[in-house]
Scaffold this active site. Structure first.
Site, PDB file in Angstrom:
ATOM      1  N   TYR A 177       0.856  -1.185   0.000  1.00 44.73           N
ATOM      2  CA  TYR A 177       0.000   0.000   0.000  1.00 44.73           C
ATOM      3  C   TYR A 177       0.887   1.227   0.000  1.00 44.73           C
ATOM      4  CZ  TYR A 177      -4.326   2.540   0.462  1.00 44.73           C
ATOM      5  OH  TYR A 177      -5.379   3.367   0.225  1.00 44.73           O
ATOM      6  N   ARG A 235      -8.936  10.715  -8.450  1.00 49.14           N
ATOM      7  CA  ARG A 235      -8.057  11.392  -7.497  1.00 49.14           C
ATOM      8  C   ARG A 235      -7.300  10.330  -6.710  1.00 49.14           C
ATOM      9  NH1 ARG A 235      -6.958  12.587  -2.626  1.00 49.14           N
ATOM     10  NH2 ARG A 235      -8.541  11.126  -1.898  1.00 49.14           N
ATOM     11  N   LYS A 293      -6.099  -2.004  -0.980  1.00 49.40           N
ATOM     12  CA  LYS A 293      -6.998  -1.866   0.168  1.00 49.40           C
ATOM     13  C   LYS A 293      -7.528  -3.220   0.618  1.00 49.40           C
ATOM     14  CE  LYS A 293      -7.724   2.644   1.098  1.00 49.40           C
ATOM     15  NZ  LYS A 293      -7.698   3.268   2.427  1.00 49.40           N
ATOM     16  N   GLU A 302     -13.448   4.912  -2.827  1.00 52.46           N
ATOM     17  CA  GLU A 302     -12.030   5.209  -2.661  1.00 52.46           C
ATOM     18  C   GLU A 302     -11.523   6.096  -3.796  1.00 52.46           C
ATOM     19  OE1 GLU A 302      -8.576   5.108  -0.480  1.00 52.46           O
ATOM     20  OE2 GLU A 302     -10.453   4.088   0.025  1.00 52.46           O
ATOM     21  N   ASP A 303     -10.909   7.215  -3.426  1.00 56.59           N
ATOM     22  CA  ASP A 303     -10.213   8.102  -4.364  1.00 56.59           C
ATOM     23  C   ASP A 303     -11.099   8.622  -5.494  1.00 56.59           C
ATOM     24  OD1 ASP A 303      -8.001   7.968  -2.844  1.00 56.59           O
ATOM     25  OD2 ASP A 303      -6.883   6.608  -4.115  1.00 56.59           O
ATOM     26  N   ASP A 347     -13.525   6.101   2.581  1.00 59.50           N
ATOM     27  CA  ASP A 347     -12.352   6.046   3.447  1.00 59.50           C
ATOM     28  C   ASP A 347     -11.560   7.346   3.411  1.00 59.50           C
ATOM     29  OD1 ASP A 347     -10.532   4.582   5.196  1.00 59.50           O
ATOM     30  OD2 ASP A 347      -9.133   4.687   3.519  1.00 59.50           O
ATOM     31  N   ASP A 348     -11.528   8.025   2.263  1.00 58.24           N
ATOM     32  CA  ASP A 348     -10.777   9.280   2.164  1.00 58.24           C
ATOM     33  C   ASP A 348     -11.375  10.352   3.072  1.00 58.24           C
ATOM     34  OD1 ASP A 348      -9.049   8.339  -0.007  1.00 58.24           O
ATOM     35  OD2 ASP A 348     -10.873   8.375  -1.192  1.00 58.24           O
ATOM     36  N   ASN A 407      -0.177  11.835   1.539  1.00 60.58           N
ATOM     37  CA  ASN A 407       0.706  10.806   1.001  1.00 60.58           C
ATOM     38  C   ASN A 407       0.520  10.739  -0.508  1.00 60.58           C
ATOM     39  OD1 ASN A 407      -1.694   9.174   0.647  1.00 60.58           O
ATOM     40  ND2 ASN A 407      -1.522   8.597   2.796  1.00 60.58           N
TER      41      ASN A 407
END
Length: 768
Positions: free
Chosen positions: A310, A363, A381, A453-454, A476-477, A618
């Site tokens: 990850y 993203r 993930k 996610e993203d 999660d973001d 990150n």
């Protein structure tokens, strides 16, 4: 069977009779006709209504009498001296396979021959409506022999119905042709039969919860499957006995290795590789050959392995995903599949899917729009779902929604594996996402967890708001990052011996992560006794146009930003904001590498005896500052946490172990708790519960070393502890659907987790 006369001709041949000698006419159940129509009787009797509601039971000729008797109030067989009525479906195709079912009332042959009023009925009910045009009536047509009717009136009714239906079908087809010629877009033209609306009441493949087993049918798995299928393979760990019984003896070298020896071998191979990306590729390849060995390798040293599968390595892997793509992982569903997403999901070989991680690649971390290359994120993930929370890998499904990309370099890359089109937006995008969500529930059940996610900021907030109350979903973001950050803040306050409400927070960034953290901090401050307005006054945010204030001249205020807009004069820079706001906590979530420069860090040290610095962006290249910079410029007085891992730092003869505020502390445990409780949706309170539990797990020893999180080596225990707390919360608040409620929730959770040990490859035997 294109017209009524051919239909009637088919009815001339009657070869079946029931036990009383009554002729049984061909139906959808017993007809040899290739037309297999759907049973929808067009009549108003009670038994017809039952059939329309789906209670019609198809039967053969021998069961025909039982069917008739079940509806005695309307017909069937009233008594031997009365007219016998047989309910029959006539199937015929009108103008492009239209199907009709109708009822024919017949009399016994003897009654037809002696009935004195058949012609009278015809004369009485002859249809003279001018709308029928030249439609022939019963008097103009010769009735088919062998098909006696109770009256010619019924025959006229049948002819009228056929004519009206044919006319109606022609009108509908004309409307459809007119619509298709004017309203289809270029994209829709490329798709076959797109669905215009999600059918929420379509048949579902799963209702409720599956059991907790692996659904393995031992006898259906061959020796070759156990050798080559990643789910069952043991590699050189197959015993000689197993090899002989499975018929794979000789296909492996003689040696038999223990699992620990296999792990040591894999670690030795990893050490020979110099580049992290090469190590990532090796581990992914191992996961496709021997699933359990892959997770045993990860578990052997979580702190070392997690950055390889990850962040930060997965960021580089996503940037080069098209180049390094070797094995198919997960599912790619493109905008071209709109209207057929459920059919695409049915292609996934597992039916017991409980956790989905989905991205549209717009993203990816702090790297921007990577399109289909973003698949590395869902894959990574879900690897952690299993490694850190024991969710079975067969129950995990990574998905990339390929709606195109706006990154020119990808569109021009000859190796790019995704759709070479600009991103779909607007209603087309929303309909695509909506269809995907409903298709997942239809295929895998309402309890299936869907983690976003993203996604880009605007879509992420909007989709979470739209689906969070009606689907088992979280982002999660937004929520995972918020939870782990608040956990770090709560742990840091143990050092300062203050509460969250006693501090002023300044955020660099106002995207998904920053707003998610701010919202959860707001909830935590309210739980400590502040009003909402009092809590908001302690939360300040800086975006690319300066501090977010009401009526800011530079604008750029979205609905979510306005929620935290302050009544203050405009402040344009971060340094100016630090001077004027004088925060106790500085949180970076803007993916601006180096934004916390020497000036900013020294200002924080001047304002606070023990400043709290969180550089959460990150991968590492996007971190607002490094651990070394934070400790150096604050003279070793700061409490530091980061989103990416940093090595220990020695300052003034004291060694600091910076904590990594990685979402991996939160999302695996949240997912495990949600699945074990069978929750149908995930309230925001769940993430505060998870944050508080994680903060409780930070020991005094961890804090003395400067770490705000438990060591990564204990992250599996953290996930289980968080899951236990969430299961308790779910049952306490009526959100759990698993019954009965387990008395020992911790034992129950552990029983559901993936077993890393190799199972037996052959069934156990016993004496009979």
């Amino acid at each position: 069977m294109g017209n009524s006369s051919s239909i009637c001709a088919d009815r001339n041949v009657i070869t079946n009779f029931d036990e009383n000698g009554t002729p049984v006419y061909p139906t959808a159940n017993n007809s040899q006709s290739p037309s297999n129509g759907q049973i929808t009787p067009l009549h108003t009797h009670s038994c017809g209504k039952e059939r329309e509601q789906g209670y019609y039971t198809k039967s053969n000729n021998n069961n025909h009498e039982r069917e008739s008797q079940s509806c005695c109030s309307s017909s069937s067989r009233v008594c031997k001296n009365h007219t016998t009525t047989t309910t029959t479906t006539l199937e015929y195709e009108l103008s492009n396979f239209a199907k009709l079912t109708t009822r024919i009332t017949t009399q016994s042959a003897a009654e037809v021959a002696t009935s004195p009023h058949t012609v009278t009925d015809t004369d009485r009910y002859r249809d003279t409506d001018t709308d029928q045009g030249n439609l022939p009536t019963a008097t103009d047509l010769e009735l088919p022999k062998g098909l006696p009717l109770s009256s010619r009136h019924h025959w006229n009714q049948l002819q009228s119905s056929l004519h009206a239906l044919h006319h109606q079908q022609q009108q509908q087809q004309q409307q459809l042709r007119s619509y298709s010629s004017t309203s289809h877009t270029n994209l829709e033209d490329k798709m076959s039969n797109p669905a215009s609306k999600v059918n929420e009441y379509a048949n579902r493949d799963r209702l409720g919860l599956w059991g907790t087993g692996d659904n393995e049918v031992v006898g259906s798995i061959s020796g070759f499957a156990r050798l080559y299928d990643k789910r069952y393979s043991k590699g050189l760990a197959f015993t000689h006995e197993e090899r002989q019984q499975l018929g794979i003896h000789g296909l492996l070298p003689y040696v038999v290795k223990e699992p620990s020896e296999q792990v040591a071998h894999c670690r030795a191979l990893l050490e020979r590789l110099e580049q992290d990306l090469d190590k990532y590729m090796y581990l992914i390849s191992l996961s496709e050959r021997n699933e359990r060995l892959f997770y045993n390798v990860l578990s052997s040293d979580i702190a070392y392995m997690m950055p390889l599968v990850y962040t930060p390595t997965v960021g580089l892997a996503c940037q080069r995903y098209s180049l390094i793509h070797q094995n198919a992982k997960g599912m790619f569903i493109s905008i071209k599949d709109k209207g057929h997403i459920y059919d695409v999901l049915k292609n996934w070989p597992e039916t017991d899917v409980r956790a989905i991680v989905v991205t549209d690649g717009e993203r990816i971390l702090g790297l921007g729009d990577l399109g289909a290359n973003g698949m590395g994120i869902p894959v990574g993930k879900l690897s952690l779902y299993t490694a850190l929370a024991g969710i079975k890998p067969s129950q995990c499904l990574p998905i990339t929604l390929d709606v195109g990309t706006n990154t020119e370099s990808l569109l021009e890359d000859p190796l790019y594996i995704g759709l070479r089109e600009r991103r779909a937006t607007g209603d087309l995008y929303d309909e695509f996402i909506d269809e995907f969500m409903h298709a997942c529930v239809r295929r895998f059940g309402q309890n299936c967890l869907i983690q976003f996610e993203d996604f880009a900021n605007a879509n992420a907030f909007r989709l979470l708001s739209k689906y969070r109350d009606t689907f088992c979903t979280f982002n999660d973001d937004i929520q995972g990052t918020a939870s782990v950050a608040v956990a770090g803040l709560l742990a840091s306050l143990k050092i300062k011996k203050t509460q969250l409400k006693d501090n002023t927070l300044l955020f660099l960034g106002a995207g998904e992560a920053a707003l998610g953290i701010a919202n959860l901090c707001l909830m935590a401050m309210k739980a400590e006794g502040l009003t909402e307005e009092e809590a908001k006054a302690r939360i300040w945010m800086v975006d690319s146009r300066g501090v977010i204030t009401r009526d800011r001249p530079k604008g750029g205020l979205t609905e979510h930003k306005l929620h935290f807009a302050q009544l203050h004069e405009p402040i344009d820079t971060l340094a100016e904001a630090v001077r004027k706001v004088r925060p106790n906590v500085l949180i970076g979530a803007a993916a601006q590498g180096g934004a916390f420069n020497q000036e900013i860090l020294e200002l924080m040290a001047d304002i606070n005896e023990t400043p709290i610095i969180f550089a959460l962006s990150n991968p590492t290249s996007k971190a607002e500052c490094t651990a070394e910079e934070a400790y150096t410029y604050t003279k070793g007085r700061c409490i530091f946490a980061s989103g990416s891992p940093f090595a220990p730092v020695t300052y003034n003869n004291k060694k600091f172990y910076p904590g990594q505020g990685n979402n991996s502390y939160i999302f695996p445990g949240v997912a495990l708790g949600v699945l074990c409780a069978g929750m149908l949706n995930i309230p925001e309170q769940v993430f505060l519960v998870a944050a508080e539990r994680l903060a409780e797990l930070v020991s005094k020893d961890d804090l003395s070393k400067g770490s705000l999180y438990p060591p990564l080596s204990s992250i599996v225990n953290c996930s289980v502890a968080i899951a236990e707390k969430i299961v308790e919360y779910a049952y306490k608040n009526g959100l759990a659907t698993v019954r009965p409620e387990p008395v020992n929730k911790l034992a129950f959770i552990k029983a559901q987790m993936f077993d890393l040990d190799y199972p037996r490859s052959v069934p156990a035997t016993y004496k009979m």
